[in-house]
Enzyme design. Structure first.
Site, PDB file in Angstrom:
ATOM      1  N   LYS B  73      20.559  48.850  12.647  1.00 40.24           N
ATOM      2  CA  LYS B  73      21.372  50.063  12.451  1.00 40.24           C
ATOM      3  C   LYS B  73      20.833  51.214  13.276  1.00 40.24           C
ATOM      4  CE  LYS B  73      21.253  50.994   8.128  1.00 40.24           C
ATOM      5  NZ  LYS B  73      20.617  49.828   7.532  1.00 40.24           N
ATOM      6  N   THR B  75      18.776  51.063  15.843  1.00 37.47           N
ATOM      7  CA  THR B  75      18.901  50.715  17.258  1.00 37.47           C
ATOM      8  C   THR B  75      20.324  50.972  17.749  1.00 37.47           C
ATOM      9  OG1 THR B  75      17.194  49.043  16.933  1.00 37.47           O
ATOM     10  CG2 THR B  75      18.560  48.831  18.903  1.00 37.47           C
ATOM     11  N   ARG B  96      16.753  59.318  10.169  1.00 39.23           N
ATOM     12  CA  ARG B  96      15.728  59.691   9.195  1.00 39.23           C
ATOM     13  C   ARG B  96      14.332  59.639   9.800  1.00 39.23           C
ATOM     14  NH1 ARG B  96      17.035  55.126   5.201  1.00 39.23           N
ATOM     15  NH2 ARG B  96      17.915  54.333   7.140  1.00 39.23           N
ATOM     16  N   LYS B 107       4.414  45.527   9.614  1.00 39.11           N
ATOM     17  CA  LYS B 107       4.569  46.249  10.884  1.00 39.11           C
ATOM     18  C   LYS B 107       5.466  47.460  10.700  1.00 39.11           C
ATOM     19  CE  LYS B 107       8.792  45.137  13.048  1.00 39.11           C
ATOM     20  NZ  LYS B 107       9.206  46.364  12.391  1.00 39.11           N
ATOM     21  N   ALA B 275      16.247  54.708   0.075  1.00 35.05           N
ATOM     22  CA  ALA B 275      17.655  54.322  -0.009  1.00 35.05           C
ATOM     23  C   ALA B 275      17.986  53.680  -1.346  1.00 35.05           C
ATOM     24  CB  ALA B 275      18.009  53.386   1.140  1.00 35.05           C
ATOM     25  N   PHE B 303      20.150  50.686   4.262  1.00 34.42           N
ATOM     26  CA  PHE B 303      20.645  49.424   3.684  1.00 34.42           C
ATOM     27  C   PHE B 303      22.044  49.068   4.214  1.00 34.42           C
ATOM     28  CE2 PHE B 303      17.903  50.234  -0.377  1.00 34.42           C
ATOM     29  CZ  PHE B 303      16.773  49.875   0.317  1.00 34.42           C
ATOM     30  N   PHE B 383      21.436  39.463  19.741  1.00 35.10           N
ATOM     31  CA  PHE B 383      20.055  38.979  19.837  1.00 35.10           C
ATOM     32  C   PHE B 383      20.005  37.916  20.922  1.00 35.10           C
ATOM     33  CE2 PHE B 383      17.394  40.253  16.034  1.00 35.10           C
ATOM     34  CZ  PHE B 383      18.195  41.309  15.673  1.00 35.10           C
ATOM     35  N   TRP B 411      20.130  46.897  23.044  1.00 36.28           N
ATOM     36  CA  TRP B 411      18.719  46.564  22.841  1.00 36.28           C
ATOM     37  C   TRP B 411      18.107  46.101  24.167  1.00 36.28           C
ATOM     38  CZ3 TRP B 411      15.787  42.056  23.257  1.00 36.28           C
ATOM     39  CH2 TRP B 411      14.493  42.118  22.676  1.00 36.28           C
TER      40      TRP B 411
END
Lengths: 558, 558
Positions: B73, B75, B96, B107, B275, B303, B383, B411
């Protein structure tokens, strides 16, 4: 006409852009990391490039045994810095950052006063550039990693009864002093009694203030002893692999902060360890930076000279290879009266006899300071209700000690009120012909170091410590910590451990209640009497009166 | 050739000075309060002067039911912002701030990914501009004032068993979840069972993100219910006189932060409420600011769309008077496979059949979003291991719903990979001809609101809540809180309360375990199933591998 308040004076000042302040010390604009328009951090890369430059002269401002309101050490540090600039010297000051928590208890304000202040004072008393928050985070990350390690199997065999690392918060919160954590079942870990200290009492704070650079910071953080095994083997932060992440959290905080005085002179404000269980001085990195950039650097140390100056010499200067070139001992008529036996409520009434009596305190501090092999002068920080008779008594007492005394009115007048002192201090620092001498050598046994401070500085007849404490010191010597200096934690209101014993008490003994090893900071804390590491709020906390006014300015904080 | 990591891409980017980024939106240099050279806060005074300007178009990025790794989201929000700028639009993004604590657990990284990132990412994942530290301080000042009030006589007659205000820390520390404080005797107050939540779960965070301005902030802070009397009368922060000082602590934090994307486009990063027990959206003040300065503002909500988008509409938009002009629903082949029944370890294996099955999840989110009266398009966040067969299935499923679908490769390629979506979204936002519709009116009874969300969004058959919960809701309605929206706290992995029930489950019921009143933020939190407000660290926390490299750059954080 009513005297304007500190905050009114501060808001009326004309602030220069922080880049212009940096330019006064030839700090290029790109080496300043601005925080707003009036604060900046000095970039590490720029600092690294200064090592070959010669150092300026270092001037320490300390004080006689204080009243609870303080004697104006910071005010005099700021005033003297402005005074040196006024007489054409390239000078900077180095002071500590203020702790946030206490501002919500009693009145805040750790940025000087009157016409000798550092600005922006609201920011300095609130979040400033976030250094203390970073220290809180680094400290508490280590705390979390300790309990987490135990929770997941305790491979290092930490004795849960011997975890010595607590948590910290920059808030006055007595409820957090003593607690049982990890209640609620297996998912929350093993219940354990522990507590929080205030952030300025964190060993991480002391480490940040003594570290040479980021590599030294990480080494010291790794050295922190957090717990012991059943066999009393120390467990260090390094064993938990916490030192790297703690260093990352502190990377920005390690860079000194630059702000300005009311007279637009440069002020480095960086670090603020407690003056009791830590050494109470601003950071080594900022003092060294200032010495590379300015010809005269004025700094201070917490509490009276018996505590602050002694630790400045025997911990900060010893560890950092610094030497003060002159010392200014600040005295006020009020504090002399208090040392002469007057109670707090009567301090405003004229009483030359009490001043005379209190001078015994001043002359003892003078003797102590001379023992460090540095020239000392006395600055009288003038208050509006001091009378001529009182001031004459004080002046004569100092002169009887073959010491120069200067009437200073920087609080009311700014730098023009402190010119004479400024001239004399510059000249003394330029021509120091005495050898700086530490109070004790590194290789003296720990207990002898305690005795040396107690006898030579506090003038006690001896030190009382039970077998447990002497055994602990011997254990640390066997483990290789015998060469560390001692960091005395004692009331600042007396040469003894009894805050009610004013003046120049003799015949007393110093009771050692507890000793603690700060293996990362590199000193042994010697606790003499009660010592508070988490303050509480008073019945009517200052917070109740703090708010924003119609212009979104902070009111009630000062 | 190995794909560079996010941090390698971020470090290779050419950063512009933050003043140049501000200039893109005509923010004058003096209205930017810099934090270093690449971050700034926008000054409140400048914001106050913008009220008469028209608003740009608001675009919400949301997602289907996610995998634990998320569907990109942020990205996609960053990519779409860059894409709109690429096609010549004046666009900004609003996201945010990241929470510090979790970065030391698993990570970190909450700044987008690949060639669609916000920089400086290290700063954003560490202390950033100190906003979360300020929230922590404000929250904990109130906590300290509660116990302090009780300690000094408890004039307000707080029932110590009914103190509902805990403490917070921005750290994953399970040991702090449940504790007994104020042990150690009378000086430390009255022992009491309590605990810490993580800072992003603080009501102060939610308040900061919903407040109109500093005056509204103080009013909301004052409204916080911290405890109850024996007679169950609420005690508010205002009763403790804490609201003024809390506002002072948050004054700087209320100003939105400006940074930049890898493509040097403006990004506002401000606020970060949880969230689950909060509404999961960036601050109202920064969204409004961006709408005044840019023609298109892209934002996101935490979310999947059942939780994030619903709260964005029914809490943030309702309270702030905002309306989204277009919605982008992000889907990935991986998440569709997971919703189609594939386990986490098998997600990289080609499985068009599972994609087909998972599309039921996507189409339900589409239906839900259309119900709000805003145009919706689907963005496939590509992806590298997605196959053509899988992508075809996905595309056909969306087109069968009369919805446009765009293949997005931001991406890997940055803005050039998201041009088609950018054109279409701009056009949709420019020509929205539908009426934005909230899910329920303010005056619907609280329990009916819960049922409405459960039935219309989660497609549950009903809501299970015992008499205690229904009674609590009725009490709040009697006290005047009946007009508040509900903030649903439920697993993000399912339309139901069972995280294992993927896809588009039907026939389920929503169990309400607990309800909490956030009287300052202005919503009723409805907890369905387990909800964690203080995370723990894993067996091998990421912190163990985080350190500075030889160039003093952060490694191991991403």
């Amino acid at each position: 006409m009513t005297q304007p308040t500190d905050i009114e004076i501060a808001r009326a000042a004309t602030k220069h852009k922080i880049q212009a302040i940096g330019a006064r010390l030839d700090i290029p604009e790109e080496a300043l990391l601005p925080y707003g328009h009036d604060k900046a951090k000095v970039a590490q890369g720029f600092i690294d490039g200064l090592t070959d430059r010669p150092n300026g002269k270092l001037i320490l401002v300390t004080a006689i045994t204080p009243t609870p309101a303080g004697e104006g050490k910071t005010t005099t540090t700021v005033g003297l810095g402005d005074g040196l600039n006024r007489i054409g010297k390239r000078a900077a000051i180095c002071i500590r950052e203020a702790s946030l928590g206490p501002c919500f208890g009693l009145k805040g304000g750790a940025a000087g006063g009157g016409h000798a202040q550092v600005i922006p004072m609201e920011d300095m008393n609130l979040h400033f550039t976030g250094d203390f928050h970073a220290i809180t985070s680094a400290h508490n990350l280590l705390s979390a990693m300790i309990d987490n390690h135990i929770h997941w199997g305790n491979e290092l065999q930490i004795d849960q009864r011997r975890v010595v690392w607590r948590r910290v918060m920059d808030m006055n919160d007595r409820a957090l002093r003593d607690m049982v954590t990890s209640l609620g079942g297996a998912a929350n870990g093993f219940p354990r009694q522990t507590g929080f200290d205030i952030t300025v009492a964190s060993e991480v704070m002391a480490i940040l203030c003594l570290a040479d650079d980021l590599a030294d910071l990480q080494r010291r953080l790794g050295d922190i002893i957090v717990a012991y095994t059943r066999e009393k083997e120390p467990i260090r932060a390094r064993d938990l692999k916490a030192d790297g992440a703690m260093t990352v959290l502190l990377r920005d905080a390690m860079q000194p902060n630059l702000v300005q005085t009311l007279e637009n002179n440069p002020a480095f404000v960086h670090g603020g360890p407690f003056a009791n269980i830590a050494h109470g001085c601003n950071s080594v990195i900022s003092t060294r930076l200032a010495l590379k950039l300015a010809d005269y650097v004025v700094t201070e140390a917490g509490f009276g000279a018996d505590l602050g100056a002694e630790k400045f010499m025997d911990i900060k200067c010893r560890k950092a290879g610094l030497e003060p070139d002159a010392v200014v001992l600040v005295a006020t008529v009020r504090s002399l009266k208090m040392n002469g036996g007057v109670t707090k409520d009567d301090l405003s009434r004229e009483n030359p006899g009490a001043v005379q009596q209190g001078c015994a305190n001043l002359t003892r501090h003078l003797e102590n300071l001379r023992g460090f092999g540095v020239p000392v002068v006395v600055a009288i920080n003038r208050f509006t209700d001091d009378t001529d008779a009182e001031l004459d008594v004080l002046r004569q007492a100092v002169e009887a000690e073959d010491t120069e005394v200067f009437m200073c009115n920087h609080w009311a007048e700014g730098s023009s009120g402190i010119e004479a002192l400024s001239h004399r201090v510059a000249s003394l620092a330029d021509h120091r012909d005495t050898a700086f001498t530490l109070l004790y050598p590194d290789d003296m046994p720990l207990f002898e170091k305690i005795e040396t401070v107690a006898k030579r500085i506090y003038r006690a007849e001896g030190v009382d410590a039970d077998a447990r404490i002497r055994g602990q010191l011997a254990d640390w010597e066997a483990q290789g910590f015998g060469n560390l200096p001692v960091c005395m934690a004692k009331t600042q209101y007396s040469f003894s451990a009894d805050p009610a014993a004013r003046g120049a008490i003799t015949g007393h003994r110093i009771p050692v209640r507890e000793v603690r090893l700060s293996a990362g900071a590199g000193f042994v804390v010697v606790i003499c009497g009660d010592i508070m590491t988490m303050p509480g709020l008073p019945r009517s906390p200052a917070a109740e009166g703090i708010c924003l006014n119609g212009d979104n300015q902070v009111t009630g904080l000062f």
